[in-house]
Design a protein around this motif. Sequence first.
Motif, mmCIF file in Angstrom:
data_model
loop_
_atom_site.group_PDB
_atom_site.id
_atom_site.type_symbol
_atom_site.label_atom_id
_atom_site.label_comp_id
_atom_site.label_asym_id
_atom_site.label_seq_id
_atom_site.Cartn_x
_atom_site.Cartn_y
_atom_site.Cartn_z
ATOM 1 N N VAL A 63 12.476 -5.619 20.280
ATOM 2 C CA VAL A 63 11.609 -5.652 21.454
ATOM 3 C C VAL A 63 12.396 -5.326 22.710
ATOM 4 C CG1 VAL A 63 10.269 -7.175 22.961
ATOM 5 C CG2 VAL A 63 10.041 -7.363 20.468
ATOM 6 N N LEU A 64 13.502 -6.030 22.892
ATOM 7 C CA LEU A 64 14.229 -5.926 24.164
ATOM 8 C C LEU A 64 14.937 -4.586 24.294
ATOM 9 C CD1 LEU A 64 15.493 -9.573 24.064
ATOM 10 C CD2 LEU A 64 13.831 -8.653 25.683
ATOM 11 N N ALA B 151 13.866 -1.810 22.915
ATOM 12 C CA ALA B 151 12.810 -0.815 23.145
ATOM 13 C C ALA B 151 12.337 -0.865 24.591
ATOM 14 C CB ALA B 151 11.640 -1.054 22.191
ATOM 15 N N GLN B 152 12.351 -2.039 25.207
ATOM 16 C CA GLN B 152 11.925 -2.166 26.593
ATOM 17 C C GLN B 152 12.994 -1.628 27.552
ATOM 18 O OE1 GLN B 152 8.869 -3.711 27.653
ATOM 19 N NE2 GLN B 152 8.352 -3.537 25.504
#
Lengths: 238, 238
Positions: free
Chosen positions: B126-127, B129-130
């Motif tokens: 998640v992080l 990709a962000q």
Amino acid sequence: MQPLVFTLARIENLMHQVSFDPAGMKGKIITNTTTVRKEALDETLAVFYDTINSGLAVSPMIKVIEGKGRIKIKTACSLTLCAVMLKHGIPVHPKGGGLVEVVEREPTRFTDMLMYWATTVDPIDVLTAQGLMNITGMMRTGNGRILGNLHEAPMLARDKIEDVLEALAQAGFAGVLELGQPNMNVLGVSVERDHVGLALVGGTNLMAAAKECQIDVMHESISDLTDISELKHIEELL
Amino acid sequence: MQPLVFTLARIENLMHQVSFDPAGMKGKIITNTTTVRKEALDETLAVFYDTINSGLAVSPMIKVIEGKGRIKIKTACSLTLCAVMLKHGIPVHPKGGGLVEVVEREPTRFTDMLMYWATTVDPIDVLTAQGLMNITGMMRTGNGRILGNLHEAPMLARDKIEDVLEALAQAGFAGVLELGQPNMNVLGVSVERDHVGLALVGGTNLMAAAKECQIDVMHESISDLTDISELKHIEELL
């Protein structure tokens, strides 16, 4: 120093400010914001229109805000439905956002899930960045993965939930994937004892579908409140 | 039909299979997998080396697996430290992964957090990709955002935790950002009553740093187990 803000806190902050009355079509709803370049507006609205007609959005009402070069589009967030239930005295709890697998136009199960109270990054941002959806595929073939979310309420409130959902549907606010029976799983996710689960389509399917169509969109989900009087039916804007 | 698997279940499944004995440098550790093109191997190892020397990794031990065109690199996952504590009878609970803001080389607070038991998508995925990290910035200037994770254990186990961490450090397994005092916040995140918090650097900082250097890497965090005997010190591989 900013404290960590988990998504649920942001959601409840907006929910308590909702004043939408579906019968009178008055008051504030929770909106998502999509930002596109001016040249991409027509194409974006066309994708939104198709997505709404496929039953993958919460409402056909949108607001277009013209700016320099970029245009913002406000669309209804599914948490509006929860907020209206809350305003009717139903203690409804948003649990999480995820992906729902659809087979032959039937939602079958959540394939991914992030709980709102346990993430500071918006689940929808997570899932769109991971590119796990297949919304346009679902629209074309009836099979795909769409954004959805899950909520819980005490099982004794089930009748009242149905009444409020009916009033919302009359006002054009829909998107129920499944309202579970007491203590029964909803799309494969268990609910708390003596509760019912409610799965809704994510209002962000609109933006995610645009992204899948290679339109360059920026988005902010669960972004703010907009008065329903400022929104127009998308058919008036095409 | 596959059930929803939350990240904590994947983690605990691997933790219970760890057999690493730091004193004897024997047994299995939890590893992350980075995949790069053959041409990018030297540059990737150079970035890994700098990142390890900046104290942003768990261990300097890695394993390079040559394949056709693509090369896999196994590196130590910080959950190895938790697993070794567990094998010493400490009921340690991985809580979540997040981003830690570093100011003048001091970790100050978590700015983002996802709880392992409430997400099916790996927090590190998640992080990254962000694109919220700034690992190379931290390495250059001492200010930036690195990947970290948080764990909890009963406060009475604090001395034993220190002993195990010391034994791990002797074996070159490090990366403690903060071991909290009983009932005290760790990097701005509260812990459960009568518990201590332990913040560790994410082993995935290696992969994330390579990504920041525009190297085309694929990665799978908390991917599998690797026997420590198969790993070599990165200095032998440069």
